[in-house]
Design an enzyme around this catalytic site. Structure first.
Site, PDB file in Angstrom:
ATOM      1  CD  GLU A 103      -2.891   0.664   2.444  1.00  0.00           C
ATOM      2  OE1 GLU A 103      -2.454   0.047   3.435  1.00  0.00           O
ATOM      3  OE2 GLU A 103      -3.859   1.433   2.495  1.00  0.00           O
ATOM      4  CG  ASP A 127      -0.540  -8.214   5.756  1.00  0.00           C
ATOM      5  OD1 ASP A 127      -0.035  -9.178   6.347  1.00  0.00           O
ATOM      6  OD2 ASP A 127      -0.258  -7.026   5.999  1.00  0.00           O
ATOM      7  NE  ARG A 171       0.482  -3.717   9.348  1.00  0.00           N
ATOM      8  CZ  ARG A 171       1.273  -2.944   8.637  1.00  0.00           C
ATOM      9  NH1 ARG A 171       1.759  -1.858   9.163  1.00  0.00           N
ATOM     10  NH2 ARG A 171       1.596  -3.236   7.389  1.00  0.00           N
ATOM     11  CD  GLU A 221       0.380  -8.165  12.988  1.00  0.00           C
ATOM     12  OE1 GLU A 221       1.311  -8.024  13.777  1.00  0.00           O
ATOM     13  OE2 GLU A 221       0.505  -8.041  11.750  1.00  0.00           O
ATOM     14  NE  ARG A 265       2.371 -22.611  29.236  1.00  0.00           N
ATOM     15  CZ  ARG A 265       3.421 -23.379  29.472  1.00  0.00           C
ATOM     16  NH1 ARG A 265       4.334 -23.551  28.539  1.00  0.00           N
ATOM     17  NH2 ARG A 265       3.566 -23.991  30.625  1.00  0.00           N
ATOM     18  CB  ILE A 272       8.726 -17.546  11.456  1.00  0.00           C
ATOM     19  CG1 ILE A 272       9.463 -18.780  11.002  1.00  0.00           C
ATOM     20  CG2 ILE A 272       7.288 -17.861  11.758  1.00  0.00           C
ATOM     21  CD1 ILE A 272       9.629 -19.816  12.090  1.00  0.00           C
ATOM     22  CD  GLN A 273       2.763 -15.256  10.454  1.00  0.00           C
ATOM     23  OE1 GLN A 273       1.579 -15.292  10.192  1.00  0.00           O
ATOM     24  NE2 GLN A 273       3.237 -14.456  11.389  1.00  0.00           N
ATOM     25  NE  ARG A 274       7.857  -9.309   6.375  1.00  0.00           N
ATOM     26  CZ  ARG A 274       7.883  -8.192   7.123  1.00  0.00           C
ATOM     27  NH1 ARG A 274       6.776  -7.728   7.655  1.00  0.00           N
ATOM     28  NH2 ARG A 274       9.004  -7.543   7.297  1.00  0.00           N
TER      29      ARG A 274
HETATM   30  O1  F6P Z   1       2.289  -5.843   5.856  1.00  0.00           O
HETATM   31  C1  F6P Z   1       3.067  -6.965   6.057  1.00  0.00           C
HETATM   32  C2  F6P Z   1       3.349  -7.187   7.516  1.00  0.00           C
HETATM   33  O2  F6P Z   1       4.065  -8.390   7.624  1.00  0.00           O
HETATM   34  C3  F6P Z   1       2.131  -7.198   8.439  1.00  0.00           C
HETATM   35  O3  F6P Z   1       1.413  -8.400   8.427  1.00  0.00           O
HETATM   36  C4  F6P Z   1       2.764  -6.890   9.776  1.00  0.00           C
HETATM   37  O4  F6P Z   1       1.853  -6.309  10.653  1.00  0.00           O
HETATM   38  C5  F6P Z   1       3.846  -5.915   9.405  1.00  0.00           C
HETATM   39  O5  F6P Z   1       4.163  -6.156   8.043  1.00  0.00           O
HETATM   40  C6  F6P Z   1       5.073  -6.023  10.266  1.00  0.00           C
HETATM   41  O6  F6P Z   1       5.970  -5.052   9.868  1.00  0.00           O
HETATM   42  P1  F6P Z   1       7.479  -4.934  10.395  1.00  0.00           P
HETATM   43  O7  F6P Z   1       8.286  -5.976   9.700  1.00  0.00           O
HETATM   44  O8  F6P Z   1       7.885  -3.568  10.004  1.00  0.00           O
HETATM   45  O9  F6P Z   1       7.428  -5.156  11.865  1.00  0.00           O
END
Ligand code: F6P
Length: 342
Positions: A103, A127, A171, A221, A265, A272-274
């Site tokens: 974005e 996302d 987010r 989150e 817990r 890790i998702q990225r």
């Molecule tokens: O927009 C991608 C994203 O991975 C979101 O899901 C997450 O809230 C944000 O980026 C985290 O950003 P940063 O790596 O700057 O903490």
């Protein structure tokens, strides 16, 4: 033509596949030259570049991250930012830019295009919340990583008769939570699109324990409980100007423990998702978007974003991409609700 390429915003598996496709077709089919701008808009702003040719893109298809680096720099928030970009592009003999980002990055690309810079945009975000495209690369990889984590958490939760709350990224939109939760057989899924009632979630958890199984709660989150059920968790900007989310998973686990009397817990999957290698779906999508982006640039079709609509790769006006966030339709959420607590 001499074309600059940059990647902005949060990194995402598949970025390198886009860069590779752009450069491979751009050089081999059209004979264009490329400049790699480093760290998003910071590159053209500060004149930070590196060579980008066939040798530089060899072997990068399966690699996560971005060989160009990334940042969330916004030239419109910096004094004389736009003038500096235009000067640096002219100084390096760059005729056009291919900007790969979400974005914010595409918002900057849209405004620069309106100010006369030749730009083509490529959508990117794990996302999956960008309008005008059905899917963004990186999303499928993130969902698969989260699904694998959920699969693993089922067995340990069951062994210890615990609730496990899994906090995933998202987010403003809950696409990762919804898809990973459905694919991983979560017992409750909570999204930013619909505020949740913590007592109702506790009810689902208890019901699941009654069936002699341990509950897995997937929470995005950005999900929030009903007004009055919680003091907003930290959404302040950190030292780098980023919004720090997180904390909802921990809060929820504490609430569920107190309300159900069962140990709970939290696992926060976070970045890790990225990370790591993209799935086949994301590699193919990123490659197809890259090929369409270089076609658009070659034809001088500026101010466009390439997008996936149904199974086609199309071009849409850049402005359309950032006009509206693509959130999870409520019917998709209702569909998943049948599994809650059972
Ligand atoms: O927009 C991608 C994203 O991975 C979101 O899901 C997450 O809230 C944000 O980026 C985290 O950003 P940063 O790596 O700057 O903490």
């Amino acid at each position: 033509m001499r074309i600059g390429v940059l990647t902005g915003g949060g990194d995402c598996p598949g970025l390198n596949a886009v860069i590779r496709a752009v450069v491979r077709k751009g050089v081999a089919t059209y004979g264009h030259e490329f400049v790699g701008f480093r760290d998003g808009w910071k590159g053209p702003l500060e004149g930070l570049s590196k060579p980008l040719g066939i040798p530089e893109v060899r072997g990068i298809l399966p690699r996560g991250g971005t060989i160009l680096g990334s940042s969330r720099t916004n030239p419109f928030k910096i004094e004389n930012g736009v003038e500096r970009i235009k000067e640096n592009l002219a100084g390096q003999g760059v005729d056009a830019l291919i900007a790969i980002g979400g974005e914010d990055t595409l918002g900057v690309a849209t405004k620069l295009h309106e100010l006369g810079v030749n730009v083509v945009g490529v959508p990117k975000t794990i996302d999956n919340d960008l309008g005008a495209t059905d899917y963004t690369f990186g999303f499928d990889t993130a969902v698969n990583i989260a699904m694998e984590a959920i699969d693993r958490l089922h067995t340990t939760a069951e062994s210890h008769h615990r609730t496990l709350v899994v906090e995933v990224m998202g987010r403003h939109a809950g696409w990762i939570a919804l898809h990973a939760g459905l694919a991983g057989g979560a017992n409750v899924i909570l999204l930013p699109e619909r505020k949740f009632d913590v007592d109702q979630v506790a009810g689902y958890v208890e019901k699941r324990f009654q069936h002699q199984y341990a509950p897995i709660v997937v929470v995005a989150e950005g999900a929030q409980p009903l007004d009055g059920q919680m003091v907003l968790h930290n959404q302040e900007l950190d030292a780098f100007g980023h919004v720090r989310l997180g904390g909802i998973g921990q809060w929820l686990a504490e609430q569920l423990e107190a309300k159900t009397g069962k140990e709970a817990r939290t696992v926060v999957l976070g970045h890790i998702q990225r990370g790591g290698t993209p799935t086949a779906f994301d590699r193919v999508l990123a490659t197809r978007l890259g090929l369409q982006a270089i076609d658009a640039a070659h034809e001088g079709d500026w101010g466009k974003m390439v997008a996936m609509q149904s199974t086609d790769i199309v071009r849409v006006p850049l402005a359309e991409a950032t006009r509206e966030l693509k959130t999870v339709p409520i019917e998709r959420y209702d569909e998943a609700e049948v599994f809650f607590g059972s």
